[in-house]
Design an enzyme around this catalytic site. Structure first.
Site, PDB file in Angstrom:
ATOM      1  N   GLU A 170       0.807  -1.224   0.000  1.00  0.00           N
ATOM      2  CA  GLU A 170       0.000   0.000   0.000  1.00  0.00           C
ATOM      3  C   GLU A 170       0.841   1.275   0.000  1.00  0.00           C
ATOM      4  O   GLU A 170       0.760   2.097   0.906  1.00  0.00           O
ATOM      5  CB  GLU A 170      -0.951   0.010   1.190  1.00  0.00           C
ATOM      6  CG  GLU A 170      -1.970  -1.102   1.140  1.00  0.00           C
ATOM      7  CD  GLU A 170      -3.075  -0.956   2.193  1.00  0.00           C
ATOM      8  OE1 GLU A 170      -2.974  -0.071   3.053  1.00  0.00           O
ATOM      9  OE2 GLU A 170      -4.033  -1.737   2.131  1.00  0.00           O
ATOM     10  N   GLU A 378      -5.327  -8.615   0.872  1.00  0.00           N
ATOM     11  CA  GLU A 378      -6.029  -8.240   2.104  1.00  0.00           C
ATOM     12  C   GLU A 378      -7.499  -7.997   1.808  1.00  0.00           C
ATOM     13  O   GLU A 378      -7.838  -7.380   0.796  1.00  0.00           O
ATOM     14  CB  GLU A 378      -5.468  -6.940   2.716  1.00  0.00           C
ATOM     15  CG  GLU A 378      -4.143  -7.077   3.397  1.00  0.00           C
ATOM     16  CD  GLU A 378      -3.641  -5.774   4.008  1.00  0.00           C
ATOM     17  OE1 GLU A 378      -4.465  -4.933   4.439  1.00  0.00           O
ATOM     18  OE2 GLU A 378      -2.413  -5.606   4.052  1.00  0.00           O
TER      19      GLU A 378
HETATM   20  C1  BG6 Z   1      -4.363  -1.973   5.356  1.00  0.00           C
HETATM   21  C2  BG6 Z   1      -3.015  -2.302   5.905  1.00  0.00           C
HETATM   22  O1  BG6 Z   1      -4.364  -0.631   5.041  1.00  0.00           O
HETATM   23  O2  BG6 Z   1      -5.483  -2.104   6.146  1.00  0.00           O
HETATM   24  C3  BG6 Z   1      -3.038  -3.065   7.217  1.00  0.00           C
HETATM   25  O3  BG6 Z   1      -2.194  -2.922   4.961  1.00  0.00           O
HETATM   26  C4  BG6 Z   1      -4.146  -2.507   8.097  1.00  0.00           C
HETATM   27  O4  BG6 Z   1      -1.775  -2.999   7.787  1.00  0.00           O
HETATM   28  C5  BG6 Z   1      -5.459  -2.785   7.380  1.00  0.00           C
HETATM   29  O5  BG6 Z   1      -4.159  -2.985   9.395  1.00  0.00           O
HETATM   30  C6  BG6 Z   1      -6.688  -2.379   8.162  1.00  0.00           C
HETATM   31  O6  BG6 Z   1      -6.654  -1.038   8.490  1.00  0.00           O
HETATM   32  P1  BG6 Z   1      -6.929  -0.569   9.950  1.00  0.00           P
HETATM   33  O7  BG6 Z   1      -6.729   0.897   9.919  1.00  0.00           O
HETATM   34  O8  BG6 Z   1      -8.333  -0.933  10.259  1.00  0.00           O
HETATM   35  O9  BG6 Z   1      -5.953  -1.286  10.816  1.00  0.00           O
END
Ligand code: BG6
Length: 478
Positions: A170, A378
């Protein structure tokens, strides 16, 4: 497009899950690990929810065997994790720390022994603080060489063992939040510096991919990009234009560079007119073009619904990091777009839109514009979970979320999109950079709170058992 029946998932589909070093490992200064920018940044009061740090996180560094055991029992096919640069080269450009490498040797061997495909992310936001101090981290061109040297150590060490590699995680998020919104390190609010750091990060990304090919590493490599397709709030042409702007400035601006080695015309011209376009040196374009990824890693959480935003309109608004629904503020870039509420979707307690169809749209847009296979690196739901007295966690909302997103992937497969696998975020609960521990994503509950580490005991959630079945039936039983 509606299908009467969906195609099946490919036989070798990677049913996986993911994490990142800083968010799970802990052991922040153990076995020679150096300090990263996050280790430093979280010390600034007010930067993270309740002042949380990754000092202990969920102690994966000491409990990785137990975590892999849980994965094995679940039948997980792939586990995406990141390597902390500061464990391998504590000061970023000096001596190699054999102890740090040993941790990943062990983790990777443990995964392979249990037939779990390791998916290794080279960089998930934790650049060595020493490089930040030395030349401004991503703002110094020296980072291209230093990052490539670090990557090369891992390529050579794990060649043949690790077949899937993620270059930068990201880039759009760590650069925007780090240099425009001051919400991530180094805490800057300067668009010109943001664009320059971003250009250098793109060069570093291309450089490691190029090196990967030169070394003839057996496997595939690509970046993980945070992409949520944009919708216009309605058919008003100005709102449609705003949606177009959002895609151009927040998606094509990165993915076009990854795949075609060139910036999209409209965004480039806009930044040039403002006098803030990045400085491109001779050789940059060649390097960008030489670093074409094998796949697009897709991190999908939500879609963005936007409307027109006048030149004197809204700028960055506050994010909801408290988990109190409805506390996020309107946000935008004057003259380009602003966020609005989509009336057709539900939102999480952190005000993230829940939109499985958006995942299918994301996959189709990537397929049409870039024609690359997609690895979903993800996707998941951040929610409050309740640990019952008998040690169960009934996260039906998470099952529902993941089920609908898997169906959307299957729809995209039926549409003809080439998908390599699906990694949920996250495997165990972990530290959310800005939201503490109460925003949980895992299949495995970790018993700790922001200010109380407790015993960090692991518990299987209902979603753990449900996903086990999904894997067993290769997505037939959802
Ligand atoms: C992504 C990242 O942006 O989203 C993760 O790669 C992150 O590291 C995930 O934890 C979820 O976002 P958040 O802000 O809910 O932790």
């Amino acid at each position: 497009m509606y299908h009467k029946e969906r195609d099946s998932f490919p036989k070798d589909f990677l049913w996986g899950s993911a994490s990142a070093a800083y968010q799970v490992e802990g052991a922040a200064s153990e076995d020679g690990k150096g300090e990263s920018v996050w280790d430093r940044f979280v010390q600034i009061p007010g930067k993270t929810f309740k002042g949380t740090t990754g000092e202990v996180a969920v102690d994966h560094y000491h409990r990785y065997k137990e975590d892999v055991q849980l994965m094995a029992e679940q039948g997980l096919k792939a586990y995406r994790f990141s390597v902390a640069w500061t464990r391998i080269i504590p000061d970023g450009d000096g001596e190699v720390n054999e102890k740090g490498l040993e941790f990943y040797d062990n983790l990777i061997d443990e995964l392979i022994e249990h037939n779990i495909e390791p998916v290794l992310t080279l960089y998930h936001w934790d650049i060595p603080q020493a490089l930040q101090d030395k030349y401004g981290g991503w703002e110094g061109r020296q980072v291209i060489q230093d990052f490539t040297r670090y990557a090369e150590i891992l390529f050579k060490r794990y060649n043949g063992k690790v077949k899937y590699w993620v270059s930068l995680n990201e880039q759009n998020i760590f650069i925007t939040l780090g240099y425009s919104m001051a919400a991530h390190p180094p805490g800057v609010t300067d668009t010109k510096r943001m664009l320059q750091a971003n250009h250098i990060a793109s060069l570093a990304n291309a450089a490691v991919i190029k090196r990967f090919k030169e070394l003839d590493i057996r496997g595939k490599i690509g970046p993980s990009f945070a992409y949520g397709p944009t919708y216009a709030i309605d058919s008003h042409p100005e709102n449609q234009m705003a949606a177009q702007n959002n895609e151009e400035f927040n998606a094509h601006y990165w993915m076009d560079v990854y795949v075609n080695g060139r910036y999209p015309t409209v965004a480039w011209k806009h930044y040039e007119r403002l006098g803030i376009a990045p400085e491109v040196e001779p050789g940059d374009e060649e390097l960008l073009k030489a670093g074409k990824p094998d796949f697009m890693g897709l991190n999908y959480y939500q879609t963005n619904t936007v409307a027109a935003n006048p030149l004197d309109g809204v700028g960055f608004g506050k994010m909801n990091t408290s988990g109190k629904k409805g506390t996020s503020e309107e946000s935008g870039t004057p003259g380009l777009y602003k966020s609005t509420q989509n009336p057709y979707v539900e939102r999480t307690d952190w005000d993230w839109d829940i939109d499985p169809t958006g995942l299918r749209i994301a996959m189709r847009r990537i397929n049409s514009r870039y024609n690359l296979p997609i690895l979903i690196t993800e996707n998941g739901l951040g929610a409050y979970d309740t640990l019952e007295e008998d040690g169960t966690i009934h996260d039906t909302y998470r099952i529902d979320f993941i089920k609908k997103h898997i169906e959307a992937i299957q729809d995209a497969i039926t549409d003809g999109v080439d998908v390599m696998g699906y990694c949920t975020w996250s495997y165990t609960d972990l530290l959310s950079w800005l939201n503490g521990y109460q925003k949980r994503y895992g299949f495995v509950y970790v018993d700790r709170e922001e200010l109380d580490e407790k015993e960090l005991k692991r518990y299987k959630k209902d979603s753990y058992h449900w996903y086990k079945k999904v894997i067993e039936t290769n997505g037939e039983e959802l």
